[in-house]
Design a protein around this motif. Structure first.
Motif, PDB file in Angstrom:
ATOM      1  N   ALA A   1       0.967  -1.056   0.028  1.00  0.00           N
ATOM      2  CA  ALA A   1       0.040   0.253   0.025  1.00  0.00           C
ATOM      3  C   ALA A   1       0.827   1.136  -0.054  1.00  0.00           C
ATOM      4  O   ALA A   1       0.500   2.293  -0.671  1.00  0.00           O
ATOM      5  CB  ALA A   1      -1.043  -0.089   1.214  1.00  0.00           C
ATOM      6  N   LYS A   2       1.870   1.122   0.636  1.00  0.00           N
ATOM      7  CA  LYS A   2       2.833   2.318   0.693  1.00  0.00           C
ATOM      8  C   LYS A   2       3.553   2.553  -0.702  1.00  0.00           C
ATOM      9  O   LYS A   2       3.542   3.794  -1.242  1.00  0.00           O
ATOM     10  CB  LYS A   2       4.050   2.163   1.790  1.00  0.00           C
ATOM     11  CG  LYS A   2       3.658   2.965   3.017  1.00  0.00           C
ATOM     12  CD  LYS A   2       3.561   4.552   2.963  1.00  0.00           C
ATOM     13  CE  LYS A   2       3.307   5.457   4.061  1.00  0.00           C
ATOM     14  NZ  LYS A   2       2.761   6.471   3.984  1.00  0.00           N
ATOM     15  N   GLN A   3       4.146   1.401  -1.328  1.00  0.00           N
ATOM     16  CA  GLN A   3       4.557   1.595  -2.594  1.00  0.00           C
ATOM     17  C   GLN A   3       3.595   2.147  -3.722  1.00  0.00           C
ATOM     18  O   GLN A   3       3.841   3.020  -4.444  1.00  0.00           O
ATOM     19  CB  GLN A   3       4.669   0.059  -2.985  1.00  0.00           C
ATOM     20  CG  GLN A   3       5.498  -0.089  -4.652  1.00  0.00           C
ATOM     21  CD  GLN A   3       6.772   0.425  -4.923  1.00  0.00           C
ATOM     22  OE1 GLN A   3       7.641   0.704  -3.816  1.00  0.00           O
ATOM     23  NE2 GLN A   3       7.217   0.611  -5.958  1.00  0.00           N
ATOM     24  N   ALA A   4       2.235   1.537  -3.655  1.00  0.00           N
ATOM     25  CA  ALA A   4       1.253   2.287  -4.445  1.00  0.00           C
ATOM     26  C   ALA A   4       0.874   3.782  -4.036  1.00  0.00           C
ATOM     27  O   ALA A   4       0.742   4.624  -4.795  1.00  0.00           O
ATOM     28  CB  ALA A   4      -0.054   1.531  -4.119  1.00  0.00           C
ATOM     29  N   HIS A   5       0.909   4.063  -2.715  1.00  0.00           N
ATOM     30  CA  HIS A   5       0.828   5.487  -2.291  1.00  0.00           C
ATOM     31  C   HIS A   5       1.659   6.456  -2.944  1.00  0.00           C
ATOM     32  O   HIS A   5       1.434   7.512  -3.345  1.00  0.00           O
ATOM     33  CB  HIS A   5       0.991   5.525  -0.862  1.00  0.00           C
ATOM     34  CG  HIS A   5       0.857   6.814  -0.179  1.00  0.00           C
ATOM     35  ND1 HIS A   5      -0.371   7.518   0.051  1.00  0.00           N
ATOM     36  CD2 HIS A   5       1.719   7.529   0.292  1.00  0.00           C
ATOM     37  CE1 HIS A   5      -0.003   8.593   0.931  1.00  0.00           C
ATOM     38  NE2 HIS A   5       1.559   8.603   1.046  1.00  0.00           N
ATOM     39  N   TRP A   6       2.941   5.939  -3.445  1.00  0.00           N
ATOM     40  CA  TRP A   6       4.021   6.784  -3.598  1.00  0.00           C
ATOM     41  C   TRP A   6       4.021   7.091  -5.100  1.00  0.00           C
ATOM     42  O   TRP A   6       4.419   7.707  -6.008  1.00  0.00           O
ATOM     43  CB  TRP A   6       5.392   6.343  -3.255  1.00  0.00           C
ATOM     44  CG  TRP A   6       5.635   6.232  -1.836  1.00  0.00           C
ATOM     45  CD1 TRP A   6       5.446   7.262  -0.869  1.00  0.00           C
ATOM     46  CD2 TRP A   6       6.403   5.230  -0.833  1.00  0.00           C
ATOM     47  NE1 TRP A   6       5.583   6.958   0.331  1.00  0.00           N
ATOM     48  CE2 TRP A   6       6.542   5.909   0.225  1.00  0.00           C
ATOM     49  CE3 TRP A   6       7.142   4.129  -1.463  1.00  0.00           C
ATOM     50  CZ2 TRP A   6       7.028   5.159   1.192  1.00  0.00           C
ATOM     51  CZ3 TRP A   6       7.536   3.395  -0.398  1.00  0.00           C
ATOM     52  CH2 TRP A   6       7.730   3.916   0.961  1.00  0.00           C
TER      53      TRP A   6
ATOM     54  N   VAL B   1      -7.191   8.099  -4.412  1.00  0.00           N
ATOM     55  CA  VAL B   1      -6.512   6.872  -4.213  1.00  0.00           C
ATOM     56  C   VAL B   1      -5.219   7.189  -3.409  1.00  0.00           C
ATOM     57  O   VAL B   1      -4.959   6.194  -2.407  1.00  0.00           O
ATOM     58  CB  VAL B   1      -6.091   6.276  -5.658  1.00  0.00           C
ATOM     59  CG1 VAL B   1      -5.124   5.080  -5.398  1.00  0.00           C
ATOM     60  CG2 VAL B   1      -7.116   6.104  -6.594  1.00  0.00           C
ATOM     61  N   HIS B   2      -4.545   7.918  -3.487  1.00  0.00           N
ATOM     62  CA  HIS B   2      -3.041   8.403  -2.567  1.00  0.00           C
ATOM     63  C   HIS B   2      -3.610   8.270  -1.201  1.00  0.00           C
ATOM     64  O   HIS B   2      -2.866   7.639  -0.229  1.00  0.00           O
ATOM     65  CB  HIS B   2      -2.624   9.898  -3.233  1.00  0.00           C
ATOM     66  CG  HIS B   2      -1.473  10.172  -2.258  1.00  0.00           C
ATOM     67  ND1 HIS B   2      -0.240   9.595  -2.380  1.00  0.00           N
ATOM     68  CD2 HIS B   2      -1.354  11.212  -1.416  1.00  0.00           C
ATOM     69  CE1 HIS B   2       0.672  10.366  -1.602  1.00  0.00           C
ATOM     70  NE2 HIS B   2      -0.068  11.072  -0.999  1.00  0.00           N
ATOM     71  N   LEU B   3      -4.692   9.108  -0.618  1.00  0.00           N
ATOM     72  CA  LEU B   3      -5.101   9.270   0.619  1.00  0.00           C
ATOM     73  C   LEU B   3      -5.685   7.763   1.044  1.00  0.00           C
ATOM     74  O   LEU B   3      -5.595   7.328   2.274  1.00  0.00           O
ATOM     75  CB  LEU B   3      -6.179  10.320   0.590  1.00  0.00           C
ATOM     76  CG  LEU B   3      -5.656  11.720   0.380  1.00  0.00           C
ATOM     77  CD1 LEU B   3      -6.574  12.777   0.553  1.00  0.00           C
ATOM     78  CD2 LEU B   3      -4.420  12.043   1.540  1.00  0.00           C
TER      79      LEU B   3
ATOM     80  N   LEU C   1      -4.928   5.094   0.381  1.00  0.00           N
ATOM     81  CA  LEU C   1      -3.824   3.892   0.620  1.00  0.00           C
ATOM     82  C   LEU C   1      -3.379   4.185   1.761  1.00  0.00           C
ATOM     83  O   LEU C   1      -2.763   3.200   2.694  1.00  0.00           O
ATOM     84  CB  LEU C   1      -2.857   4.087  -0.753  1.00  0.00           C
ATOM     85  CG  LEU C   1      -3.044   3.356  -1.868  1.00  0.00           C
ATOM     86  CD1 LEU C   1      -2.259   3.977  -3.055  1.00  0.00           C
ATOM     87  CD2 LEU C   1      -3.100   1.954  -1.831  1.00  0.00           C
ATOM     88  N   ASP C   2      -3.059   5.416   2.242  1.00  0.00           N
ATOM     89  CA  ASP C   2      -2.589   5.714   3.696  1.00  0.00           C
ATOM     90  C   ASP C   2      -3.604   5.047   4.832  1.00  0.00           C
ATOM     91  O   ASP C   2      -3.154   4.783   5.903  1.00  0.00           O
ATOM     92  CB  ASP C   2      -2.150   6.932   3.822  1.00  0.00           C
ATOM     93  CG  ASP C   2      -0.689   7.161   3.867  1.00  0.00           C
ATOM     94  OD1 ASP C   2       0.008   6.190   3.695  1.00  0.00           O
ATOM     95  OD2 ASP C   2      -0.103   8.164   3.910  1.00  0.00           O
ATOM     96  N   GLU C   3      -4.814   5.101   4.503  1.00  0.00           N
ATOM     97  CA  GLU C   3      -5.845   4.530   5.440  1.00  0.00           C
ATOM     98  C   GLU C   3      -5.758   2.959   5.383  1.00  0.00           C
ATOM     99  O   GLU C   3      -5.652   2.340   6.617  1.00  0.00           O
ATOM    100  CB  GLU C   3      -7.283   4.996   4.689  1.00  0.00           C
ATOM    101  CG  GLU C   3      -8.328   4.361   5.703  1.00  0.00           C
ATOM    102  CD  GLU C   3      -9.893   4.528   5.152  1.00  0.00           C
ATOM    103  OE1 GLU C   3      -9.797   4.744   3.739  1.00  0.00           O
ATOM    104  OE2 GLU C   3     -10.780   4.892   5.752  1.00  0.00           O
TER     105      GLU C   3
HETATM  106 FE   LIG Z   1       2.478  10.024   2.374  1.00  0.00          FE
END
Ligand SMILES: [Fe+2]
Length: 157
Positions: A35-40, A50-52, A54-56
């Motif tokens: 999920a972090k890889q995808a967030h970045w 989607v970015h937000l 993913l951090d959830e």
């Molecule tokens: Fe972030």
């Protein structure tokens, strides 16, 4: 090594619950990294949503990693969250390198969540008799991940 932490469970119950918890720890660490890889790496018109989201998912996966690991310790089982162990044993599907379009990210996260949930449900079955306390924790984790799975699936339509 002598066992430093004792438990009311018998050896077989401890083995079943310990396997379920350690497998869950590994899957959830991998899920949080995915999920972090995808967030970045997400790009596209839906970037921000989607970015937000993913951090959830990262927050949930990290919190449940700790819950499962500390339940393992509570029944005298040493958890193993080392990178090499995660790489070898994770049941998540993984995530490609490089930038990823938002639609592809939503699909990949939805199927990773589905894979982890399937394994959790098997562990819920496996722990029913052996240790209902562990089963209860796994049920709570699964309920939240299934809620998140719904939210990711809803973005596919
Ligand atoms: Fe972030």
């Amino acid at each position: 090594m002598a066992q430093p932490i004792t438990t009311a469970l018998d050896q077989e119950q401890q083995r079943i619950a310990g396997d379920a918890l350690c497998g869950t720890v590994v899957d959830l660490i991998d899920l949080s990294l995915i999920a972090k890889q995808a967030h970045w790496n997400v790009i596209g018109p839906r970037f921000r949503t989607v970015h937000l989201a993913l951090d959830e998912l990262v927050a949930a996966a990290r919190e449940f990693t700790d819950s499962a690991a500390e339940r393992a310790t509570s029944i005298g089982v040493s958890p193993d969250g080392r990178a090499a162990t995660v790489a070898e044993a994770s049941g998540a599907e993984g995530f490609p390198a490089d930038w990823q379009r938002d639609d592809a990210v939503v699909e990949a996260i939805t199927s990773n969540l589905a894979a982890v949930i399937t394994r959790l449900r098997q562990r819920i079955d496996a722990t029913e008799k052996a240790d209902p306390v562990t089963q209860d924790l796994l049920i709570g984790i699964t309920a939240r991940l299934e809620q998140l799975h719904w939210m990711w699936q809803a973005q596919l339509s």
